[in-house]
Design an enzyme around this catalytic site. Structure first.
Site, mmCIF file in Angstrom:
data_model
loop_
_atom_site.group_PDB
_atom_site.id
_atom_site.type_symbol
_atom_site.label_atom_id
_atom_site.label_comp_id
_atom_site.label_asym_id
_atom_site.label_seq_id
_atom_site.Cartn_x
_atom_site.Cartn_y
_atom_site.Cartn_z
ATOM 1 N N TYR A 72 33.458 29.841 43.887
ATOM 2 C CA TYR A 72 34.131 30.628 44.940
ATOM 3 C C TYR A 72 33.122 31.066 45.992
ATOM 4 O O TYR A 72 33.316 30.846 47.197
ATOM 5 C CB TYR A 72 34.811 31.855 44.315
HETATM 6 N N1 LIG Z 1 40.939 41.758 48.590
HETATM 7 C C1 LIG Z 1 39.637 41.973 48.671
HETATM 8 O O1 LIG Z 1 39.130 43.041 48.255
HETATM 9 C C2 LIG Z 1 38.744 40.936 49.263
HETATM 10 C C3 LIG Z 1 39.268 39.861 49.980
HETATM 11 N N2 LIG Z 1 38.428 38.916 50.518
HETATM 12 C C4 LIG Z 1 38.999 37.810 51.290
HETATM 13 O O2 LIG Z 1 39.973 38.302 52.208
HETATM 14 C C5 LIG Z 1 41.095 37.382 52.259
HETATM 15 C C6 LIG Z 1 42.368 38.120 51.885
HETATM 16 O O3 LIG Z 1 42.188 38.679 50.575
HETATM 17 P P1 LIG Z 1 43.498 39.019 49.682
HETATM 18 O O4 LIG Z 1 44.527 39.614 50.547
HETATM 19 O O5 LIG Z 1 43.044 39.732 48.465
HETATM 20 O O6 LIG Z 1 43.966 37.541 49.304
HETATM 21 P P2 LIG Z 1 44.951 37.054 48.135
HETATM 22 O O7 LIG Z 1 44.164 36.777 46.893
HETATM 23 O O8 LIG Z 1 46.088 37.990 48.083
HETATM 24 O O9 LIG Z 1 45.396 35.598 48.723
HETATM 25 C C7 LIG Z 1 46.054 35.505 49.958
HETATM 26 C C8 LIG Z 1 47.029 34.368 49.930
HETATM 27 O O10 LIG Z 1 46.352 33.118 49.932
HETATM 28 C C9 LIG Z 1 47.348 32.161 49.617
HETATM 29 N N3 LIG Z 1 46.752 30.920 49.088
HETATM 30 C C10 LIG Z 1 45.909 30.800 48.049
HETATM 31 N N4 LIG Z 1 45.605 29.497 47.848
HETATM 32 C C11 LIG Z 1 46.299 28.793 48.776
HETATM 33 C C12 LIG Z 1 46.427 27.411 49.073
HETATM 34 N N5 LIG Z 1 45.785 26.485 48.355
HETATM 35 N N6 LIG Z 1 47.233 27.038 50.085
HETATM 36 C C13 LIG Z 1 47.904 27.967 50.808
HETATM 37 N N7 LIG Z 1 47.827 29.291 50.581
HETATM 38 C C14 LIG Z 1 47.030 29.692 49.571
HETATM 39 C C15 LIG Z 1 48.245 32.814 48.579
HETATM 40 O O11 LIG Z 1 49.579 32.469 48.900
HETATM 41 P P3 LIG Z 1 50.767 32.541 47.808
HETATM 42 O O12 LIG Z 1 50.690 33.916 47.217
HETATM 43 O O13 LIG Z 1 52.026 32.324 48.614
HETATM 44 O O14 LIG Z 1 50.482 31.449 46.803
HETATM 45 C C16 LIG Z 1 47.957 34.307 48.740
HETATM 46 O O15 LIG Z 1 49.118 35.064 49.001
HETATM 47 C C17 LIG Z 1 40.747 36.235 51.321
HETATM 48 O O16 LIG Z 1 40.181 35.169 52.044
HETATM 49 C C18 LIG Z 1 39.732 36.849 50.381
HETATM 50 O O17 LIG Z 1 38.860 35.881 49.800
HETATM 51 C C19 LIG Z 1 37.067 38.964 50.336
HETATM 52 C C20 LIG Z 1 36.519 39.999 49.623
HETATM 53 C C21 LIG Z 1 37.302 41.066 49.085
HETATM 54 N N1 LIG Z 2 41.422 35.619 47.542
HETATM 55 C C1 LIG Z 2 40.821 36.718 47.087
HETATM 56 N N2 LIG Z 2 39.496 36.867 47.221
HETATM 57 C C2 LIG Z 2 38.895 37.979 46.713
HETATM 58 C C3 LIG Z 2 39.639 38.969 46.093
HETATM 59 C C4 LIG Z 2 41.044 38.791 45.976
HETATM 60 O O1 LIG Z 2 41.770 39.651 45.433
HETATM 61 N N3 LIG Z 2 41.586 37.661 46.483
HETATM 62 N N4 LIG Z 2 39.056 40.095 45.597
HETATM 63 C C5 LIG Z 2 37.736 40.235 45.619
HETATM 64 C C6 LIG Z 2 37.157 41.463 44.981
HETATM 65 O O2 LIG Z 2 37.694 42.629 45.590
HETATM 66 C C7 LIG Z 2 35.647 41.563 45.020
HETATM 67 O O3 LIG Z 2 35.260 41.714 46.364
HETATM 68 C C8 LIG Z 2 35.219 42.783 44.227
HETATM 69 O O4 LIG Z 2 33.838 42.897 44.280
HETATM 70 C C9 LIG Z 2 36.837 39.213 46.201
HETATM 71 N N5 LIG Z 2 37.576 38.115 46.795
#
Ligand SMILES: NC(=O)C1=CN([C@@H]2O[C@H](COP(=O)(O)OP(=O)(O)OC[C@H]3O[C@@H](n4cnc5c(N)ncnc54)[C@H](OP(=O)(O)O)[C@@H]3O)[C@@H](O)[C@H]2O)C=CC1
Ligand SMILES: Nc1nc2c(c(=O)[nH]1)N=C([C@H](O)[C@@H](O)CO)CN2
Length: 240
Positions: A152
């Site tokens: 990842y």
């Molecule tokens: N949340 C956090 O604390 C953190 C988030 N991030 C980054 O910020 C962004 C948003 O995070 P977060 O809201 O937690 O994200 P999520 O884990 O909730 O994922 C967002 C959406 O991505 C979609 N998705 C996943 N794989 C695919 C695919 N192969 N094709 C199309 N759609 C896909 C899913 O759609 P569906 O549900 O419809 O399958 C899901 O709803 C991400 O890029 C994440 O890596 C980074 C660090 C921390």
């Molecule tokens: N697609 C996602 N990416 C990440 C998520 C998640 O929920 N969906 N969450 C994290 C964590 O919050 C991490 O930042 C904790 O240290 C990272 N990426």
């Protein structure tokens, strides 16, 4: 007739992407989100005037289908926010070759192909409306690595690198920036022990929530002088 110039948020049906889609729609942007899984929430989004397009970026055909649909229906784009993502660990995957492929497919291959395919659409509005935007949602671990989410983290580093390459290629008509969060939102299954440990990793020790990323997105869209850069939303984790 006004030219439609939507902003696309991939993976916008939940959490950070959803918050961003609703905030930008409220601000008057024409918003498109992509989703994979159908859910109740989509009806509400459509009622808010947000177009919801089903798109699975886990294979080339899914990416190509999405590109073809947008190219057929739109003549210009205000921006693309590559938010779609899966956070998967080596522990949860017996076949690490498949895990690495899966991570690079959604976090690098899809944004790469979509950015190249949409260059013309993103540049189309420049004379009349000014610069368009591409925003890559990367991650704090793109720079620092992760011993539990190796594939990842490597793919988010790949996405971070796309930011600087596309910034060079698309200037001055399109700005390309990244947002690198660390813990913004816990997931439902995160237990107390995990939450405590995760909060202790940053100086500010809070779960900042989805509005933190909305603020960052709004800043980047309104900026006229930032490209090839990353906004780090991590509570000072790099100093903890
Ligand atoms: N949340 C956090 O604390 C953190 C988030 N991030 C980054 O910020 C962004 C948003 O995070 P977060 O809201 O937690 O994200 P999520 O884990 O909730 O994922 C967002 C959406 O991505 C979609 N998705 C996943 N794989 C695919 C695919 N192969 N094709 C199309 N759609 C896909 C899913 O759609 P569906 O549900 O419809 O399958 C899901 O709803 C991400 O890029 C994440 O890596 C980074 C660090 C921390
Ligand atoms: N697609 C996602 N990416 C990440 C998520 C998640 O929920 N969906 N969450 C994290 C964590 O919050 C991490 O930042 C904790 O240290 C990272 N990426």
């Amino acid at each position: 007739m006004t030219t439609r110039m939507p902003i696309i948020i991939t993976g916008g049906a939940q959490r950070l992407g959803l918050a961003c889609a609703q905030a930008l729609a409220e601000q008057g942007y024409e918003v498109i989100i992509t989703y994979r899984k159908n859910r109740e929430q989509l009806k509400t989004l459509e009622e808010q005037g947000i177009r919801c397009i089903q798109a699975d970026f886990s294979n080339q055909a899914g990416v190509d289908d999405f590109i073809a649909l947008i190219q057929k229906e739109y003549q210009s784009l205000r921006g693309v926010i590559h938010n779609a993502s899966e956070w998967e660990s080596e522990e949860a995957h017996s076949d690490t070759a498949i895990l690495m492929e899966k991570m690079w497919q959604v976090h690098v291959f899809a944004p790469y192909r979509i950015n190249l395919a949409f260059e013309g659409l993103l540049c189309a509005g420049f004379e009349q409306h000014g610069m368009a935007d591409i925003i890559h949602m990367t991650d704090y671990v793109a720079e620092k690595g992760s011993d539990k989410h190796i594939a990842y983290a490597s793919s988010k580093a790949g996405l971070a690198n796309l930011t600087v390459s596309f910034a060079k290629r698309f200037a001055p008509k399109v700005k390309v920036n990244a947002i690198a969060p660390s813990l913004l939102m816990f997931n439902e299954g995160d237990d107390e022990e995990y939450r405590k440990k995760a909060l202790s990793k940053s100086l500010l020790r809070i779960e900042a929530g989805d509005q933190e990323s909305v603020l960052a997105v709004k800043y980047i869209l309104e900026s006229r002088y930032m490209t090839g850069r990353t906004l780090s939303l991590d509570g000072g984790r790099h100093l903890a």
